[in-house]
Write a protein that holds these residues in place. Structure first.
Motif, PDB file in Angstrom:
ATOM      1  N   ASN A  24       0.830  -1.200   0.000  1.00  0.00           N
ATOM      2  CA  ASN A  24       0.000   0.000   0.000  1.00  0.00           C
ATOM      3  C   ASN A  24       0.867   1.253   0.000  1.00  0.00           C
ATOM      4  OD1 ASN A  24      -1.813   2.064   1.937  1.00  0.00           O
ATOM      5  ND2 ASN A  24      -2.921   1.041   0.289  1.00  0.00           N
ATOM      6  N   LEU A  29      -0.639  -1.703  -4.405  1.00  0.00           N
ATOM      7  CA  LEU A  29      -2.020  -2.138  -4.190  1.00  0.00           C
ATOM      8  C   LEU A  29      -2.759  -1.061  -3.422  1.00  0.00           C
ATOM      9  CD1 LEU A  29      -1.877  -5.907  -3.125  1.00  0.00           C
ATOM     10  CD2 LEU A  29      -2.767  -4.965  -5.246  1.00  0.00           C
ATOM     11  N   LYS A  32      -8.489  -0.579  -1.343  1.00  0.00           N
ATOM     12  CA  LYS A  32      -9.631  -1.384  -1.791  1.00  0.00           C
ATOM     13  C   LYS A  32      -9.200  -2.816  -2.124  1.00  0.00           C
ATOM     14  CE  LYS A  32     -13.115  -1.569  -5.413  1.00  0.00           C
ATOM     15  NZ  LYS A  32     -13.632  -0.933  -6.622  1.00  0.00           N
ATOM     16  N   GLU A  33      -8.086  -2.970  -2.793  1.00  0.00           N
ATOM     17  CA  GLU A  33      -7.582  -4.304  -3.153  1.00  0.00           C
ATOM     18  C   GLU A  33      -7.131  -5.081  -1.917  1.00  0.00           C
ATOM     19  OE1 GLU A  33      -7.605  -5.846  -6.125  1.00  0.00           O
ATOM     20  OE2 GLU A  33      -8.669  -4.119  -6.939  1.00  0.00           O
ATOM     21  N   GLY A  36     -10.063  -6.318  -0.175  1.00  0.00           N
ATOM     22  CA  GLY A  36     -10.595  -7.455  -0.924  1.00  0.00           C
ATOM     23  C   GLY A  36      -9.837  -8.741  -0.643  1.00  0.00           C
ATOM     24  N   ILE A  37      -8.522  -8.651  -0.561  1.00  0.00           N
ATOM     25  CA  ILE A  37      -7.692  -9.819  -0.241  1.00  0.00           C
ATOM     26  C   ILE A  37      -8.064 -10.372   1.127  1.00  0.00           C
ATOM     27  CG2 ILE A  37      -5.329 -10.519   0.383  1.00  0.00           C
ATOM     28  CD1 ILE A  37      -4.388  -8.512  -1.824  1.00  0.00           C
TER      29      ILE A  37
END
Length: 80
Positions: A24, A29, A32-33, A36-37
């Motif tokens: 991040n 990434l 939001k990603e 999601g992970i």
């Protein structure tokens, strides 16, 4: 759970969290990603708990709950 397994799990969680923070921070990434992970990982354990023997199912439920607490707490992306 033996001490070795507990310490291995704690180390793995710390390493993964540090990697998510680094991804991040480096703008590789977005938040939001990463969320999601983490949500996908929790869902994987929740789904596994329905197809496992009760002892294993409890471990999967506890793992999913821990991941959900991480998501709620914002630990892995330094959210306020």
């Amino acid at each position: 759970m033996t001490d070795d397994h507990m310490y291995s799990g704690m180390a793995a969680l710390t390493i993964c969290e540090a990697l998510l923070l680094a991804l991040n921070d480096a703008h590789i990434l977005p938040e939001k990603e990463i969320m999601g992970i983490l949500k996908d990982a929790a869902a994987t354990h929740e789904n596994a708990s329905s197809s496992e023997a009760e002892a294993d199912a409890e471990k999967h439920r506890a793992t999913a709950a821990l991941i959900r607490r991480i998501v709620a707490g914002g630990n892995s992306v330094r959210r306020p």
